[in-house]
Design a protein around this motif. Sequence first.
Motif, PDB file in Angstrom:
ATOM      1  N   LEU A  58       0.970  -1.127  -0.097  1.00 57.25           N
ATOM      2  CA  LEU A  58      -0.052  -0.113   0.108  1.00 57.25           C
ATOM      3  C   LEU A  58       0.817   1.492  -0.092  1.00 57.25           C
ATOM      4  O   LEU A  58       0.579   2.131  -0.790  1.00 57.25           O
ATOM      5  CB  LEU A  58      -1.063  -0.127   1.421  1.00 57.25           C
ATOM      6  N   TYR A  59       1.878   1.107   0.584  1.00 53.37           N
ATOM      7  CA  TYR A  59       2.852   2.248   0.874  1.00 53.37           C
ATOM      8  C   TYR A  59       3.208   2.756  -0.769  1.00 53.37           C
ATOM      9  O   TYR A  59       3.290   4.045  -1.080  1.00 53.37           O
ATOM     10  CB  TYR A  59       4.063   1.876   1.613  1.00 53.37           C
ATOM     11  N   GLY A  60       3.628   1.733  -1.681  1.00 59.02           N
ATOM     12  CA  GLY A  60       4.019   2.188  -3.001  1.00 59.02           C
ATOM     13  C   GLY A  60       2.998   2.423  -3.840  1.00 59.02           C
ATOM     14  O   GLY A  60       3.123   3.429  -4.595  1.00 59.02           O
ATOM     15  N   ARG A  61       1.728   1.988  -3.489  1.00 56.58           N
ATOM     16  CA  ARG A  61       0.559   2.585  -4.264  1.00 56.58           C
ATOM     17  C   ARG A  61       0.154   3.866  -4.000  1.00 56.58           C
ATOM     18  O   ARG A  61      -0.363   4.655  -4.618  1.00 56.58           O
ATOM     19  CB  ARG A  61      -0.351   1.317  -4.446  1.00 56.58           C
ATOM     20  N   ILE A  62       0.273   4.290  -2.684  1.00 58.84           N
ATOM     21  CA  ILE A  62      -0.304   5.617  -2.187  1.00 58.84           C
ATOM     22  C   ILE A  62       0.736   6.558  -2.645  1.00 58.84           C
ATOM     23  O   ILE A  62       0.539   7.565  -3.352  1.00 58.84           O
ATOM     24  CB  ILE A  62       0.021   5.769  -0.508  1.00 58.84           C
ATOM     25  N   GLY A  63       2.284   6.210  -2.905  1.00 60.07           N
ATOM     26  CA  GLY A  63       3.074   7.002  -3.412  1.00 60.07           C
ATOM     27  C   GLY A  63       2.977   7.220  -4.946  1.00 60.07           C
ATOM     28  O   GLY A  63       3.129   8.396  -5.442  1.00 60.07           O
ATOM     29  N   SER A  64       2.507   6.488  -5.648  1.00 61.02           N
ATOM     30  CA  SER A  64       2.518   6.314  -7.019  1.00 61.02           C
ATOM     31  C   SER A  64       1.188   7.175  -7.472  1.00 61.02           C
ATOM     32  O   SER A  64       1.000   7.740  -8.479  1.00 61.02           O
ATOM     33  CB  SER A  64       2.308   5.138  -7.696  1.00 61.02           C
ATOM     34  N   ASN A  65       0.177   7.413  -6.536  1.00 60.56           N
ATOM     35  CA  ASN A  65      -1.073   8.057  -6.679  1.00 60.56           C
ATOM     36  C   ASN A  65      -0.928   9.432  -6.696  1.00 60.56           C
ATOM     37  O   ASN A  65      -1.581  10.261  -7.068  1.00 60.56           O
ATOM     38  CB  ASN A  65      -2.168   7.435  -5.835  1.00 60.56           C
ATOM     39  N   SER A  66       0.052   9.787  -6.044  1.00 63.74           N
ATOM     40  CA  SER A  66       0.203  11.333  -5.504  1.00 63.74           C
ATOM     41  C   SER A  66       1.005  12.133  -6.629  1.00 63.74           C
ATOM     42  O   SER A  66       1.735  11.533  -7.468  1.00 63.74           O
ATOM     43  CB  SER A  66       1.040  11.547  -4.237  1.00 63.74           C
TER      44      SER A  66
END
Length: 66
Positions: A58-66
């Motif tokens: 989830l950390y990687g997916r949150i960073g890629s959405n920003s």
Amino acid sequence: MKWFDNTALTIVIIGAINWLLVGIFRFDLVAFIFGNLSWLSRIIYTIVGLCGLYLISLYGRIGSNS
């Protein structure tokens, strides 16, 4: 895949509440309900752990959405 994220997050939150109970009151809710390290409680602990490991992504997916 969003439903899987929400399900995993819910399971991890329930696991965190169980650890809170262990830390404050020395009361393991899973062991109380299913038995102390019975096969069923071990399965529940394993599912909580696997959901926690999955949520690392989830950390990687949150960073890629920003």
